[in-house]
Design a protein around this motif. Structure first.
Motif, PDB file in Angstrom:
ATOM      1  N   UNK B 109      -7.486   6.323  -2.807  1.00 16.80           N
ATOM      2  CA  UNK B 109      -7.921   4.930  -2.070  1.00 16.80           C
ATOM      3  C   UNK B 109      -9.253   5.236  -1.909  1.00 16.80           C
ATOM      4  N   UNK B 110      -9.692   5.825  -1.410  1.00 17.90           N
ATOM      5  CA  UNK B 110     -10.730   6.130  -0.995  1.00 17.90           C
ATOM      6  C   UNK B 110     -11.604   6.251  -2.041  1.00 17.90           C
ATOM      7  N   UNK B 111     -11.543   6.612  -3.437  1.00 18.16           N
ATOM      8  CA  UNK B 111     -12.325   6.077  -4.551  1.00 18.16           C
ATOM      9  C   UNK B 111     -12.561   4.722  -5.212  1.00 18.16           C
ATOM     10  N   UNK B 114     -15.305   3.691  -1.952  1.00 20.47           N
ATOM     11  CA  UNK B 114     -16.191   4.145  -2.187  1.00 20.47           C
ATOM     12  C   UNK B 114     -17.192   3.601  -3.466  1.00 20.47           C
TER      13      UNK B 114
END
Lengths: 393, 289, 561
Positions: B109-111, B114
């Protein structure tokens, strides 16, 4: 109720002032002292960057960074640079408190920009205790108003926004209101205010439906709202919630006028053409006003990020400027001026500050600000200003 | 009565969405015994793939839609091969695998955030056709999803019953150890199942993208829905997942007819609670595929 | 400095949550997924009673513990019926519903706004505001909770919990009350978690639903797993690690604008890498039950095998009948087990031998027929009650407590353990300790008798197959039941090991036990049994001594080929 809060706030101002013995009386004495300058002015900010619905936080961060860059490019505040210390609260109160403690430990922070009402509720008592100046440009909840003497708001709060939005319905002579509302703190605040206001106006509330702010399915709510046979639908939700509500309401064949309190690029994207005719009340940011500042900001923001600025960008951009202004005023008084209590003193001495919305805004004794709220109407995914909301005091 | 008819239609439309989610999740769980929380981000990845192809790449929507299951299948298989399989080989406890899958969710999810930013991504200019049947309003998406779930389920049943791999999957979900003993390559079958289950989720993801847009966190709630549907319907049963999905959709929709809508989030879980206490194996567990 | 103190308070709060959660998932194998609900309830009860009722400390804390403990008891009820993945999802459902109730019950909980302005914890008239003065209180609370958890974990009760985790039916079969254990450990775990909630409410002076979402349960679970399940010190370390990690990451300067996302990404990667390189967690589950030689008390061999008067029917089933769906598994079965004798239950696969065992030991209720024990009618006793009454069984698939030591496998089966009761555990700790020391010696004596004394401190899963079978016998002896039913105690053994176990069985019978075995091996049956019952299709086709039955041409054709 509002009066009671105001009176209590005033009383607490008086009490704290007397207790610390730092009322205007001993001011001249300090003026003689030379100002004790810090190497840099660090302004803290608690944003929900790691939260699920974190677009608003990203926009706030842009506003903050832009303001800091501008101020520094212009030589800082009296030659001293400004720095923003931005921490992520993930929308969780405990994480917010961790972040605040970190800001205090690392930078002995004296002023902080808050966001997200439940995080603000958890962090504000600590700031109050530690005499940290707080400015919240995001939450509109009435749960924060009048409770903390160090907390100021540069966004119009629920009591203003909901009543402003309802002026649209009043003008058209509507009687029956249906409400779609987020089961968040902000949504509930708007609901409470609007219910009282609409009843006082002699109107009828025919349906109130609620959903989580992150709900991706509001079909049942819309179906129930449709059968309520209301004159209009009020959406007491913030970005991106209203997008889906607008879309589904129109897809379900609701033809009634719809009013709300926000229209952002996120809402526009989800709602698409279904947003046409949506009317909303919002802090009025007018890039084409006589004042050059709003236009300069809007152009610079558009150039830097490719989007027109939203309320959240403008408010947090403005937040940095407000605190910078207070620092400048406190510095004039000399002494160890970069202190939360001195900033508070500065704003109390003169609650009028320049606003990026054009002209000045004036902070009220309960910490809220008086900004002029505009009524907007959406055409082709763009909100255009119609007129200022006239609110009976 | 008009309201009832509309809620019924809504329930069917949402039920189809839930059924797709439950089908993919249930298939993965019953075959591999992995509670695949990273199902959510994989779901999101496939929506973003379509968005990239259509909104950025300028491909026609139909072409983009085909891309979704392919991307998801690749992503799902990759997640299995790189993350779960090494763990399985070492015979790790189910707690550890669960935490691993949660860790994967955070990372994916954070990828996505980003790369794409946290804001909503929509397919510009897409508006579904609206059908009006008396008092009932339906969008093309709702109807399309019902058709999609039936098509997917039919194809899946055919695959499981008629192909060699299908038989191996069934054997594996019946008895893992026995399947290994009779010489089924469990790694390969698990890989196929992860690809297949993720591809099914991607079908639902396309509808989400078209209906409300894509965000990096768009998979968070669907995982839980999928979990609930698979369990309510009975783990390991394809008709069960479909019926479970429609049941959850209908109960959620019709339940709110009289119950205030602020309880929307709880309804599916109350249903789950009741079903599990009455029939711990799920409602349709008897109806094995 | 204050940041360090604040982190200290947070570690204390999460240490309490992680250790209490570990009692559930690590010790008891109850994978509940709603720990944040207990945390929330503790916080809300404290907030409401301190703010609205103006109750002074420690009343809000006490009310939190009691209220949450009661909720814990209630949550245990679904766990009695379902387990595994189903328990995960049903507790997850409770978590979601609880949050919805908190958000929607606005008049009580303040709804989405939460409750702010909770008065500070006040001790001796001094309010504990700020981390510096709050930390000592938090440390004391955390230490107390840790000691309570450890006292439970290291006790006979904790041992029984781990036995239940390893195998629930086996734990019941050695006399453990599963109902009592599940309900009470849920109650204790919830009550401990509520202490964390109470601290949280006092410390932050604000509670709101956003602090207790599913993600909070996930965080606590991560702490338990990272620390190592089944290790309480590990949970404290896990809590410290996962509180400090994001703090440390916050000090890493990352590109402005994407820092928050990068930190989340790093956090996720660290979690995954940690699991890859240390999947069992920071600390392994400790080997309990001592590592050093334990004195052998008494002569178990002498005691167990002293010739006792034979004869007298102890357990008698008459007209037993059991149907599964349309299939009659047992039909009109009469069976008598006599003191001092070994009875063999033989017959082809599917003849109903194991079903007969299940009926006699209460694992299945009979549709028809009576079971009399020492002349008294047995009515629907649960397995653990039957063991306590004097009827014990083993399982064909052994069901040893694999993750526990050999000694513990025997120790846990000893009857009348005072330390199995939570109240006694805390009110009479010395009595419990004394009894447990005596029990340990007794278990050692049994192992000595069986011939496993030299493996006492090894894990049961490390034993050879023959040793495992011996341990099954030892465990059954330890229950001190008069009637022992062995399901295939000899299968898969070589001649030597078989000889050893048959010899043991004969000696036990000589010592006055009534023994029943299911067996296939002809030679073994001939030397082990005094009496045979030949079962086929649920009916007893013949009964008699082995020599006579094996001479029956018809039976030999059917089975004794």
């Amino acid at each position: 109720m509002t009066q009671a809060i105001t009176r209590r706030a005033a009383a607490s101002v008086l009490a704290s002032g007397l207790a610390s013995g730092r009322f205007p009386l001993n001011r001249p004495a300090r003026a003689a002292e030379p100002p004790k300058d810090p190497p840099v002015f660090r302004i803290g900010a608690l944003l929900g960057l790691g939260d699920k619905a974190n677009w608003n936080a990203t926009v706030m961060q842009r506003g903050i960074l832009m303001a800091v860059d501008e101020i520094n490019a212009a030589g800082g505040i009296d030659g001293i640079k400004v720095e923003a210390a931005i921490e992520d609260h993930q929308g969780v109160p405990r994480v917010g408190v961790d972040a605040l403690q970190r800001l205090r430990a690392r930078y002995d922070i004296q002023a902080v920009l808050l966001s997200y009402s439940v995080v603000a509720l958890a962090t504000a008592p600590i700031c109050e205790e530690q005499k940290i100046f707080m400015l919240d440009g995001g939450s509109v909840t009435d749960g924060l108003v009048g409770k903390f003497s160090y907390l100021y708001h540069n966004r119009s709060v629920a009591s203003v926004l909901a009543r402003a939005a309802l002026t649209i319905a009043k003008e058209k002579g509507f009687k029956k209101m249906a409400v779609m509302c987020a089961s968040t703190d902000d949504g509930q605040s708007l609901l409470r205010v609007s219910q009282a206001d609409w009843k006082a106006h002699g109107g009828e509330i025919v349906a109130v439906e609620q959903a989580l702010a992150t709900a991706s399915n509001v079909d049942t709510q819309i179906a129930k709202l449709r059968t309520s046979d209301a004159d209009f639908l009020a959406i007491w939700e913030f970005s991106p919630g209203p997008g889906l509500v607008l879309k589904r309401a129109r897809e379900f064949g609701m033809k009634q006028p719809i009013i709300g309190v926000e229209f952002t690029a996120e809402i526009a994207k989800v709602a698409g053409q279904n947003a046409d005719g949506f009317q909303y009340a919002s802090d009025y940011f007018n890039p084409n006003a006589g004042d050059p500042w709003p236009k300069r900001f809007a152009d610079a923001y558009q150039k830097k990020y490719g989007d027109p600025p939203e309320v959240y960008a403008a408010n947090y951009y403005e937040g940095i400027y407000v605190i910078a202004e207070l620092i400048r005023r406190a510095r004039e008084a000399g002494g160890d001026y970069f202190k939360g209590e001195r900033l508070l003193e500065a704003v109390r001495a003169k609650p009028r500050v320049p606003s990026v919305y054009g002209g000045d805004m004036v902070f009220q004794p309960d910490g809220t600000c008086l900004k002029r709220v505009g009524i907007f109407s959406v055409k082709e995914a763009k909100g255009s200003f119609e007129h200022f909301a006239e609110l009976a005091k | 009565m008009d309201l009832f008819a509309q809620l019924l239609a809504n329930g069917l439309g949402n039920g189809a969405h839930y059924a797709l989610l439950g089908l993919g999740f249930g298939l993965i769980f019953t075959t591999t015994r992995i509670v695949h929380f990273a199902y959510g981000p994989v779901f999101a990845v496939s929506a973003f793939a379509v968005w990239l192809a259509v909104a950025v790449g300028g491909l026609p929507l139909a072409a983009g839609v085909v891309l979704a299951p392919l991307t998801a299948a690749a992503a799902g298989a990759l997640v299995y091969w790189l993350a779960y399989r090494p763990f399985e080989r070492r015979g790790m406890s189910s707690h550890s695998v669960l935490i691993l899958s949660l860790g994967l969710s955070i990372v994916l999810e954070s990828l996505l955030t980003l790369i794409f930013g946290p804001n909503i991504h929509t397919v510009p200019g897409f508006a579904p056709p609206i059908f009006i049947l008396g008092p009932v309003f339906l969008t093309g998406l709702q109807i399309g999803e019902v058709i999609a779930v039936l098509g997917v389920a039919g194809a899946l049943l055919l695959f499981l019953r008629q192909t060699r791999y299908g038989h191996a999957i069934l054997a594996l979900s019946d008895d893992r150890d026995m399947a290994r003993i009779v010489g089924i390559d469990t790694d390969r079958i698990s890989l196929i199942v992860f690809a297949l289950g993720s591809a099914i989720a991607a079908v639902a993801a396309v509808f989400t993208l078209l209906n409300e847009g894509a965000t990096p966190s768009m998979g968070f709630n669907p995982v839980f829905v999928a979990f609930v549907v698979a369990v309510v319907g009975g783990l390991g049963s394809i008709p069960g997942s479909i019926l479970g999905g429609f049941l959850v959709g209908l109960v959620e929709s019709l339940g709110l007819w009289k119950i205030p809508t602020e309880w929307q989030n709880s309804i599916a879980f109350v249903l789950l609670f009741v079903v599990l206490l009455a029939r711990p194996q799920g409602l349709f567990a008897g109806a094995r595929r | 400095m204050e940041l360090v103190l604040h982190i200290g308070v947070m570690i204390c709060i999460y240490a309490i949550l992680a250790t209490s959660f570990n009692l559930l998932i690590g010790f008891s194998g109850l994978f509940a997924f709603g720990h944040a609900v207990f945390y929330a309830l503790g916080a809300y009860i404290t907030a409401l009673t301190a703010l609205r009722l103006h109750l002074p400390f420690p009343l809000p804390l006490i009310l939190s513990v009691i209220g949450t403990g009661l909720l814990g008891l209630a949550v245990a009820l679904p766990a009695l019926r379902i387990s595994g993945i189903y328990l995960v999802i049903i507790t997850l459902a409770l978590q979601v519903i609880a949050i919805d109730v908190i958000i929607n019950w606005t008049s009580l909980t303040g709804g989405p706004t939460g409750i702010s302005g909770i008065p500070a914890l006040s001790l001796l008239g001094k309010p504990l505001t700020g981390p510096a003065v709050f930390l000592p209180a938090a440390v004391i609370a955390a230490a107390a909770c840790f000691l309570i958890a450890r006292h439970i974990g290291d006790s006979p009760f904790g041992r029984s919990l781990r036995a239940m985790r390893e195998n629930e039916s086996a734990a019941a079969s050695v006399g453990k009350n599963i109902f009592y254990m599940k309900v009470s450990i849920f109650g204790v775990s919830a009550a401990l978690a509520s202490v964390a909630g109470s601290l949280f409410a006092y410390y932050l002076s604000y509670v709101g639903a956003d602090s207790f979402q599913v993600s909070e349960t996930v965080l606590i679970l991560s702490m338990v797993v990272v620390g190592g399940t089944g290790n309480l010190v590990g949970s404290v370390l896990g809590a410290a690690l996962l509180v400090i990690l994001p703090e440390a990451l916050a000090f890493v300067d990352l590109p402005e604008g994407i820092a928050a996302q990068l930190r989340l990404l790093i956090y996720g990667c660290v979690l995954i890498l940690f699991l890859v390189f240390r999947p069992e967690g920071l600390l392994r589950e400790p080997r309990r039950g001592g590592r050093h030689a334990v004195a052998v008390s008494g002569n178990a061999a002498a005691e167990l095998t002293t010739a006792a008067p034979a004869g007298g029917v102890v357990l008698e089933g008459t007209g037993l009948r059991k149907r599964f769906g349309g299939i009659t598994a047992i039909d009109a079965l009469d069976i008598q087990l006599t003191r001092g004798r070994v009875t063999g239950l033989v017959g082809p696969n599917g003849a109903g031998k194991t079903t007969a065992f299940n009926l006699l030991t209460g694992f299945l209720p009979a549709d028809q027929g009576d079971i009399r024990f020492r002349g008294q009618l047995l009515r629907r006793l649960r397995p653990h009650e039957l063991v306590r009454a004097g009827i014990a069984r083993s399982f064909q698939d052994l069901r040893l407590f694999a993750g526990m030591s050999v000694l513990e496998n025997v120790l846990v089966a000893l009857p009348r353990q005072r330390g199995d009761g939570l109240l006694t555990l805390f009110l009479r700790p010395l009595l419990v300790r004394r009894q447990d020391a005596a029990n340990t010696s007794r278990a050692m004596a049994i192992l000595d008798f069986i011939g496993l004394a030299d493996r006492a401190f090894d894990l049961a899963e490390d034993l050879s197959y023959a040793e495992e079978k011996l341990l099954v016998v030892a465990r059954l002896i330890a229950t001190e039941a008069e009637v022992l039913l062995f399901d295939e105690p000899l299968s898969g053994l070589d001649a030597g090991a078989m000889r050893k176990i048959i010899d043991l069985l004969r000696r036990l019978a000589a010592g006055g036990k009534a023994i029943c075995i299911i067996e296939h091996n002809l030679e073994a049956i001939r030397s082990a049994c005094d009496q045979l019952i030949y079962l086929d299709e649920g009916r007893a086709l013949a009964q008699g001594n082995p020599e006579t039955l094996m001479a029956d041409a018809d039976l030999v054709r059917r089975y004794f080929r």
